[in-house]
Design a protein around this motif. Structure first.
Motif, short mmCIF file in Angstrom:
data_model
loop_
_atom_site.label_atom_id
_atom_site.label_comp_id
_atom_site.label_asym_id
_atom_site.label_seq_id
_atom_site.Cartn_x
_atom_site.Cartn_y
_atom_site.Cartn_z
N UNK A 253 0.83 -1.20 0.00
CA UNK A 253 0.00 0.00 0.00
C UNK A 253 0.86 1.25 0.00
N UNK A 254 0.28 2.34 -0.45
CA UNK A 254 1.04 3.58 -0.59
C UNK A 254 0.33 4.74 0.11
N UNK B 27 6.81 2.02 10.35
CA UNK B 27 6.74 0.85 9.49
C UNK B 27 6.63 1.12 8.01
N UNK B 28 6.84 2.38 7.61
CA UNK B 28 6.83 2.70 6.18
C UNK B 28 8.25 2.64 5.61
N UNK B 29 8.33 2.50 4.31
CA UNK B 29 9.63 2.51 3.63
C UNK B 29 9.54 3.39 2.39
N UNK B 30 10.70 3.59 1.76
CA UNK B 30 10.78 4.40 0.56
C UNK B 30 10.13 5.77 0.78
N UNK C 278 5.22 7.41 0.64
CA UNK C 278 5.82 6.26 1.31
C UNK C 278 5.00 5.02 0.96
N UNK C 279 5.58 3.85 1.22
CA UNK C 279 4.87 2.60 0.97
C UNK C 279 5.02 1.70 2.21
N UNK C 280 4.13 0.72 2.30
CA UNK C 280 4.25 -0.24 3.38
C UNK C 280 5.37 -1.22 3.06
N UNK C 281 5.97 -1.72 4.10
CA UNK C 281 7.08 -2.67 3.90
C UNK C 281 6.58 -4.03 3.49
#
Length: 278
Positions: A143-144, A200-203, A275-278
């Motif tokens: 998810x974003x 817990x988000x990435x990017x 951001x996106x979910x890991x």
């Protein structure tokens, strides 16, 4: 209504602040709608997506997202009963729904959303890491998220107006505070990355995003509207009548250079965050 932990914000947005925003929905949309397209494009919406709009307020971005992702569903969440009443009254699509709640603790259905959006609705959390972690749990894998938050007013045209307006005030009495709390809590991109990574988000990416904000149809109208805006109104209530008059006069004069083409137009600055979910 579910549990609320952000009681101070709940009180504000169900009191004068929320009532003023609800009663002046078109005016606040004129201030902030210049960011809509950037947020929607950054979210890469597609038909069939399920969307969550955090701090949806009067619902303009929620409705736009709903139209873009139909037949997907859109859920707007906000603390403010007055603003949600306005949002519901302006929404015709059955796929767009609203709920009153504190996004920090609201029991979202896990992994039920593809996208999280927000237009200036994520700067007021009591515990930002906990709030974004709770929001992340509502997203499906991959998810974003895309949101706009204030970059800070210094160096913007709105900042120029604030600087002139606050000269008659004691040094500590500034509309946005000097400690980074409130509207400017996410003004530092390093803090944005720290908070979202911990949640817990990435990017996580931040991009400067400027937009024209219309504050009134002429100087007198814009000065009256800005003077009634919650943060400014609060500061004026803390000083004597002579100081309040001096602030109002300074505000009026500071707005004059920005009146053009039938409106008072100030260039505002935000961070567009993805951001996106890991």
């Amino acid at each position: 209504m579910t549990q609320i932990v952000n009681t101070g914000q709940a009180e504000a947005w169900n009191g004068y602040e929320g009532t003023h925003w609800a009663s002046n929905a078109d005016r606040y949309d004129a201030v902030n709608s210049g960011y809509n397209q950037s947020i929607l494009e950054a979210a890469a919406l597609a038909p069939g997506d399920d969307v969550l709009d955090v701090g949806c307020g009067n619902g303009q971005l929620t409705r736009l997202a709903g139209a873009a992702i139909a037949p997907g569903s859109t859920l707007g969440i906000d603390l403010s009963a007055p603003m949600l009443a306005t949002a519901r009254a302006r929404t015709a699509a059955s796929t767009v729904q609203y709920v009153r709640g504190d996004a920090q603790v609201y029991p979202f259905e896990p992994a039920s959303r593809d996208v999280v959006l927000s237009r200036f609705g994520v700067m007021f959390f009591a515990d930002p890491v906990a709030a974004f972690a709770n929001i992340r749990r509502a997203l499906r894998p991959g998810g974003r998220m895309a949101f706009a938050c204030l970059r800070g007013v210094a160096g913007t045209e709105l900042g120029t107006v604030f600087e002139a307006m606050t000269r008659p005030l004691p040094p500590s009495e500034l509309p946005t505070g000097t400690d980074g709390t409130g509207p400017t809590s996410l003004a530092d991109p390093d803090r944005i990355r720290q908070v979202l990574t911990a949640a817990g988000f990435s990017n996580v990416r931040t991009q400067a995003c400027d937009a024209e904000q219309i504050w009134g149809h002429d100087v007198a109208d814009a000065a009256a509207f800005l003077g009634a805006w919650g943060p400014v109104r609060h500061q004026l209530s803390q000083v004597d009548a002579a100081t309040a008059e001096a602030v109002t006069d300074a505000l009026t004069e500071a707005l004059r250079p920005f009146e053009r083409d039938g409106a008072v137009r100030l260039r505002g600055g935000a961070w567009l965050v993805t951001a996106v979910t890991r």
